[in-house]
Design an enzyme around this catalytic site. Structure first.
Site, PDB file in Angstrom:
ATOM      1  N   LYS A  37       0.843  -1.211   0.000  1.00 32.60           N
ATOM      2  CA  LYS A  37       0.000   0.000   0.000  1.00 32.60           C
ATOM      3  C   LYS A  37       0.873   1.255   0.000  1.00 32.60           C
ATOM      4  O   LYS A  37       2.090   1.179   0.252  1.00 32.60           O
ATOM      5  CB  LYS A  37      -0.908  -0.002   1.230  1.00 32.60           C
ATOM      6  CG  LYS A  37      -0.166   0.070   2.558  1.00 32.60           C
ATOM      7  CD  LYS A  37      -1.096  -0.178   3.738  1.00 32.60           C
ATOM      8  CE  LYS A  37      -0.331  -0.180   5.043  1.00 32.60           C
ATOM      9  NZ  LYS A  37      -1.163  -0.607   6.177  1.00 32.60           N
ATOM     10  N   TYR A 262      14.998  31.228   2.188  1.00 33.83           N
ATOM     11  CA  TYR A 262      13.812  32.002   2.573  1.00 33.83           C
ATOM     12  C   TYR A 262      13.902  32.462   4.018  1.00 33.83           C
ATOM     13  O   TYR A 262      14.424  31.757   4.882  1.00 33.83           O
ATOM     14  CB  TYR A 262      12.558  31.142   2.424  1.00 33.83           C
ATOM     15  CG  TYR A 262      12.113  30.926   0.993  1.00 33.83           C
ATOM     16  CD1 TYR A 262      12.015  31.994   0.086  1.00 33.83           C
ATOM     17  CD2 TYR A 262      11.765  29.654   0.550  1.00 33.83           C
ATOM     18  CE1 TYR A 262      11.582  31.784  -1.219  1.00 33.83           C
ATOM     19  CE2 TYR A 262      11.332  29.436  -0.754  1.00 33.83           C
ATOM     20  CZ  TYR A 262      11.242  30.512  -1.640  1.00 33.83           C
ATOM     21  OH  TYR A 262      10.814  30.304  -2.911  1.00 33.83           O
TER      22      TYR A 262
END
Ligand SMILES: *Cc1c(COP(=O)(O)O)cnc(C)c1O
Length: 365
Positions: A37, A262
């Site tokens: 999964k 940033y």
């Protein structure tokens, strides 16, 4: 065509090693279900399933579309869909996937579909809740399930299963034993009244490690296949399967007082050489790894992440590393690095692996 230079290499030999490691812990006739999964725990569920197709007895996915992708790739092995929804049932049948039926709503919907189509002895799986309180019937539902099943030959119960809540935690030993005993009791009731004996399974990876006696007919191995045993000793016996690599895009020489990234989060105190790498939080690296909480390896040396993690890039400090633009960068290539990333990201390895995004190129080798 994905030509991102940031590549997750999936190590096929390591997958096989880990599979065999769990096999030797089990009885020779115990079946193995490989859990693929969430894109094979952040790798590539389709490539992993193709690779393991003739080496395991079953696959499991969480959602229907994950199973369809594996079928569409030509894999013939039975695939259990752990968490289907009613609108998916037609697609499940069309792709010969096997649904987990966990409550009367989906059980009745599937029986109606099986009756109308009609299907013959279509393999279904029934899940019981034994304490996780997530998905599954209660033991008190057994008489109603059995009386419905006795009236139909459109479906056939392939397995009965349950899931442990704390199989990795020895402190919860009594709770886990109680779950196992409840499951054994449910199976006994079922066997007595159903007229045939579906397979039984309850163990995940750490269940196999800690409660191998409860292996019943099959075990469901997820994280273990990908190199983690939920226990340091076990993990040491396993091989890492997920190797994330990239390259240096650019190098900058930064003067004291200048900043990187940033919000100007990194301020150079001394002349600093930084390397920019094309992997960011959109590729699956948590922003918690910024500001020196995480590192990568360049030419075998640790380079700390400086400043904030950007969506598509990180910058690392390579002041003391002999390196140049184009050099290889290892983001992780062993369990220790992955555990360190999970810790610094304040999470568990399961999340660190499954966070690796679809943008990253995946190659099984
Ligand atoms: C994800 C999952 C597993 C695999 O668990 P691991 O701890 O990764 O081995 C097994 N069974 C069910 C029902 C699951 O949802």
């Amino acid at each position: 065509m994905n030509n991102h230079v940031t590549v997750l290499e999936i190590d096929g030999n390591a997958l096989l090693h880990n599979l065999n490691y769990f096999k030797q812990k089990l009885q020779p006739n115990t079946k193995i279900l490989a859990v693929v999964k969430a894109f094979g725990y952040g790798s590539d569920g389709v490539q992993v399933a193709q690779f393991l197709e003739d080496k395991v007895d079953y696959f499991a996915v969480a959602y229907t579309h994950e199973g369809i992708a594996i079928r569409d790739a030509g894999v013939k092995t039975p695939i259990l869909v752990l968490h289907p929804q009613i609108p998916n049932l037609t697609a499940i049948v069309k792709h010969r996937l096997e649904p987990n039926l966990y409550n009367f709503k989906i059980f009745n919907a599937f029986l109606k579909l099986a009756d109308e189509t009609p299907l013959m002895n279509y393999p279904i799986h029934i899940k019981f809740n034994t304490g996780l309180n997530r998905l599954g019937f209660w033991h008190t539902d057994i008489p109603k399930i059995i009386s419905t099943l006795k009236e139909t030959n459109h479906v056939k119960v392939q397995s009965l299963f349950s899931h442990l809540a704390a199989s990795e935690d020895i402190e919860e030993h009594d709770f886990t034993i109680n779950q196992i005993n409840n499951f054994a009791y449910i199976a006994q009731q079922f066997y007595k009244h159903l007229g045939y004996e579906p397979m039984l399974h309850i163990l995940n990876t750490s269940g196999v490690v800690n409660y191998a006696k409860a292996q019943f007919d099959m075990v469901r191995i997820g994280i273990g296949l990908y190199g983690f045993g939920n226990d340091i000793q076990e993990t040491l016996q396993l091989k890492n399967t997920h190797n994330l690599k990239s390259i240096i895009s650019q190098i900058h020489f930064i003067q004291p007082g200048e900043t990187v990234g940033y919000n100007r989060a990194f301020v150079a105190k001394r002349p600093t050489k930084s390397a920019t790498i094309p992997v960011g939080h959109a590729d699956g690296l948590s922003r918690k790894l910024g500001n020196k909480k995480g590192y990568v390896l360049i030419n075998n040396k640790k380079a700390k992440i400086i400043g904030n993690i950007c969506m598509d890039m990180i910058m690392v400090d390579v002041t003391k590393i002999d390196c140049k633009e184009g050099d290889e960068v290892i983001i992780f290539n062993n369990q220790e690095m992955l555990e360190a990333i999970a810790n610094a990201s304040e999470t568990i390895v399961y999340e660190t692996l499954t966070a690796i995004s679809q943008r990253v190129k995946k190659v099984l080798m």
